[in-house]
Design a protein around this motif. Structure first.
Motif, PDB file in Angstrom:
ATOM      1  N   GLY A 108       0.835  -1.195   0.000  1.00  0.00           N
ATOM      2  CA  GLY A 108       0.000   0.000   0.000  1.00  0.00           C
ATOM      3  C   GLY A 108       0.875   1.252   0.000  1.00  0.00           C
ATOM      4  N   VAL A 109       1.578   1.528  -1.078  1.00  0.00           N
ATOM      5  CA  VAL A 109       1.468   0.875  -2.387  1.00  0.00           C
ATOM      6  C   VAL A 109       2.859   0.543  -2.909  1.00  0.00           C
ATOM      7  N   THR A 110       2.899  -0.308  -3.951  1.00  0.00           N
ATOM      8  CA  THR A 110       4.131  -0.528  -4.700  1.00  0.00           C
ATOM      9  C   THR A 110       4.272   0.563  -5.756  1.00  0.00           C
ATOM     10  N   LEU A 111       5.436   1.197  -5.791  1.00  0.00           N
ATOM     11  CA  LEU A 111       5.722   2.227  -6.798  1.00  0.00           C
ATOM     12  C   LEU A 111       6.267   1.518  -8.038  1.00  0.00           C
ATOM     13  N   VAL A 112       5.352   0.987  -8.831  1.00  0.00           N
ATOM     14  CA  VAL A 112       5.700   0.089  -9.929  1.00  0.00           C
ATOM     15  C   VAL A 112       6.689   0.717 -10.899  1.00  0.00           C
ATOM     16  N   ALA A 113       6.568   2.019 -11.153  1.00  0.00           N
ATOM     17  CA  ALA A 113       7.455   2.678 -12.110  1.00  0.00           C
ATOM     18  C   ALA A 113       8.912   2.663 -11.656  1.00  0.00           C
ATOM     19  N   GLU A 114       9.155   2.439 -10.362  1.00  0.00           N
ATOM     20  CA  GLU A 114      10.515   2.435  -9.840  1.00  0.00           C
ATOM     21  C   GLU A 114      11.154   1.052  -9.849  1.00  0.00           C
ATOM     22  N   HIS A 115      10.480   0.074 -10.462  1.00  0.00           N
ATOM     23  CA  HIS A 115      10.965  -1.305 -10.453  1.00  0.00           C
ATOM     24  C   HIS A 115      11.267  -1.813 -11.856  1.00  0.00           C
ATOM     25  N   ASP A 116      12.230  -2.729 -11.942  1.00  0.00           N
ATOM     26  CA  ASP A 116      12.370  -3.555 -13.132  1.00  0.00           C
ATOM     27  C   ASP A 116      11.160  -4.495 -13.155  1.00  0.00           C
ATOM     28  N   PRO A 117      10.302  -4.418 -14.175  1.00  0.00           N
ATOM     29  CA  PRO A 117       9.056  -5.182 -14.126  1.00  0.00           C
ATOM     30  C   PRO A 117       9.245  -6.693 -14.197  1.00  0.00           C
ATOM     31  N   ILE A 118      10.318  -7.166 -14.837  1.00  0.00           N
ATOM     32  CA  ILE A 118      10.553  -8.609 -14.903  1.00  0.00           C
ATOM     33  C   ILE A 118      10.900  -9.137 -13.512  1.00  0.00           C
ATOM     34  N   ALA A 119      11.786  -8.420 -12.811  1.00  0.00           N
ATOM     35  CA  ALA A 119      12.142  -8.828 -11.455  1.00  0.00           C
ATOM     36  C   ALA A 119      10.959  -8.677 -10.504  1.00  0.00           C
ATOM     37  N   LEU A 120      10.170  -7.595 -10.659  1.00  0.00           N
ATOM     38  CA  LEU A 120       9.019  -7.385  -9.790  1.00  0.00           C
ATOM     39  C   LEU A 120       7.965  -8.466 -10.006  1.00  0.00           C
ATOM     40  N   ALA A 121       7.746  -8.862 -11.242  1.00  0.00           N
ATOM     41  CA  ALA A 121       6.779  -9.936 -11.522  1.00  0.00           C
ATOM     42  C   ALA A 121       7.177 -11.218 -10.793  1.00  0.00           C
ATOM     43  N   LYS A 122       8.466 -11.515 -10.764  1.00  0.00           N
ATOM     44  CA  LYS A 122       8.947 -12.703 -10.061  1.00  0.00           C
ATOM     45  C   LYS A 122       8.733 -12.569  -8.556  1.00  0.00           C
ATOM     46  N   GLN A 123       9.055 -11.404  -7.990  1.00  0.00           N
ATOM     47  CA  GLN A 123       8.851 -11.183  -6.556  1.00  0.00           C
ATOM     48  C   GLN A 123       7.389 -11.394  -6.167  1.00  0.00           C
ATOM     49  N   ILE A 124       6.506 -10.780  -6.937  1.00  0.00           N
ATOM     50  CA  ILE A 124       5.081 -10.841  -6.628  1.00  0.00           C
ATOM     51  C   ILE A 124       4.564 -12.264  -6.732  1.00  0.00           C
ATOM     52  N   ALA A 125       4.901 -12.932  -7.823  1.00  0.00           N
ATOM     53  CA  ALA A 125       4.407 -14.297  -8.019  1.00  0.00           C
ATOM     54  C   ALA A 125       4.953 -15.240  -6.948  1.00  0.00           C
ATOM     55  N   THR A 126       6.209 -15.031  -6.554  1.00  0.00           N
ATOM     56  CA  THR A 126       6.802 -15.886  -5.526  1.00  0.00           C
ATOM     57  C   THR A 126       6.111 -15.689  -4.185  1.00  0.00           C
ATOM     58  N   LEU A 127       5.901 -14.442  -3.788  1.00  0.00           N
ATOM     59  CA  LEU A 127       5.227 -14.170  -2.521  1.00  0.00           C
ATOM     60  C   LEU A 127       3.808 -14.711  -2.538  1.00  0.00           C
ATOM     61  N   ASP A 128       3.098 -14.523  -3.640  1.00  0.00           N
ATOM     62  CA  ASP A 128       1.735 -15.024  -3.735  1.00  0.00           C
ATOM     63  C   ASP A 128       1.716 -16.547  -3.662  1.00  0.00           C
ATOM     64  N   HIS A 129       2.641 -17.191  -4.368  1.00  0.00           N
ATOM     65  CA  HIS A 129       2.728 -18.656  -4.358  1.00  0.00           C
ATOM     66  C   HIS A 129       3.035 -19.188  -2.962  1.00  0.00           C
ATOM     67  N   LEU A 130       4.056 -18.633  -2.325  1.00  0.00           N
ATOM     68  CA  LEU A 130       4.465 -19.140  -1.019  1.00  0.00           C
ATOM     69  C   LEU A 130       3.433 -18.872   0.062  1.00  0.00           C
ATOM     70  N   SER A 131       2.612 -17.852  -0.118  1.00  0.00           N
ATOM     71  CA  SER A 131       1.590 -17.533   0.882  1.00  0.00           C
ATOM     72  C   SER A 131       0.253 -18.209   0.589  1.00  0.00           C
TER      73      SER A 131
END
Length: 289
Positions: free
Chosen positions: A82-105
């Motif tokens: 609340g919130v992720t500043l998406v424009a400040e991220h490499d989107p490929i790496a951020l996609a992996k972070q998000i998917a990993t956290l969602d998967h593990l949780s």
């Protein structure tokens, strides 16, 4: 109504593990964390709420690392940014972070998306301030391509905004993407973004919903979205019983209450005060889970 919380977790506050355990034991629905990678010491951007920038903005924990700790010690607690500043991220790496956290949780993650307010912070990330909203839209599109069931390419409008069809695992548990909520002030531009790629809106503070929601709902339906699927999650709310009852009347099913950025004693005392809203959540149109 589901009762969640947000807090600026820092190196000086209660720990993510201690807080997450307390929230789950007390029946709260979720924990949302903000993000600032750094705050340039020399800046001209004013603090949006006026006055000096609070100390906690300069000391925030990385939300994904902190939420990973929270996920590991809970089973039901929702986890979000609340919130992720998406424009400040490499989107490929951020996609992996998000998917990993969602998967593990086990699919407990909500991606809160924001456009930021600190021009100097964004500039250090190479973000052209005037393009940050469209950059965010493109990066969400790229991430969705990586989260797709089959290898899917995405062609963006600038350098670093494209990805070739790829094998990218894990995937978000619910398929396609985790729940996405966009934060920001009401207006046509914000509503356009919500309707284009999100599941709903996180209005900061939650004020003026009776005035602004009709416009969002009209834009949502005009975009061909299912009227029943729109989610409104008031964020960083200082609660009162009357305020929560008003939200329920606007169709709100979840509200995020603001905790103080304090030590363990301070935060637990605040949770004691919020317990009335969890215990009485059935009065506002739903249970706490």
């Amino acid at each position: 109504m589901r009762i969640s919380t947000t807090i600026f977790l820092t190196d000086e506050t209660i720990t993510p593990v201690r807080l997450a355990r307390e929230l789950e034991q007390r029946g709260f629905t979720g924990l949302y964390l903000p993000e600032h990678t750094h705050i340039p010491a020399e800046r001209t951007t004013p603090y949006p709420n006026g006055g000096d920038l609070p100390r906690e903005y300069t000391r925030t924990l990385d939300p994904f690392v902190a939420l990973g700790q929270a996920a590991a010690v809970t089973r039901r607690l929702g986890l979000g940014t609340g919130v992720t500043l998406v424009a400040e991220h490499d989107p490929i790496a951020l996609a992996k972070q998000i998917a990993t956290l969602d998967h593990l949780s086990g699919g407990r993650f909500t991606l809160g998306v924001g456009f930021g307010w600190n021009k100097e912070e964004a500039a250090d990330h190479g973000v052209d301030w005037g393009t940050r909203r469209e950059l965010t839209r493109e990066r969400i599109g790229l991430m969705r391509a990586l989260w797709a069931d089959e290898p899917t390419a995405y062609e963006g409008g600038g350098p670093g905004q494209s990805v070739r069809a790829s094998h990218a695992f894990p995937k978000p548990v619910r398929g396609g993407a985790p729940r996405i909520l966009v934060g920001g002030a009401a207006g046509p531009k914000l509503f356009e973004h919500i309707c284009a790629y999100a599941d709903g809106w996180m209005p900061i503070g939650g004020g003026g919903l009776s005035r602004t929601l009709p416009g969002l709902r009209a834009a949502w339906e005009a975009a061909g979205r299912d009227p029943g699927a729109l989610r409104i999650v008031p964020y960083a709310v200082v609660p009162t019983p009357g305020k929560l009852a008003h939200y329920a009347g606007q169709g709100v099913e979840e509200v995020v209450l603001q905790l103080p950025p304090g030590d363990e004693t301070t935060v637990l005392k605040a949770l004691d005060g919020f317990q009335q809203y969890v215990s009485g959540s059935h009065q506002y149109g739903g249970g706490s889970h």
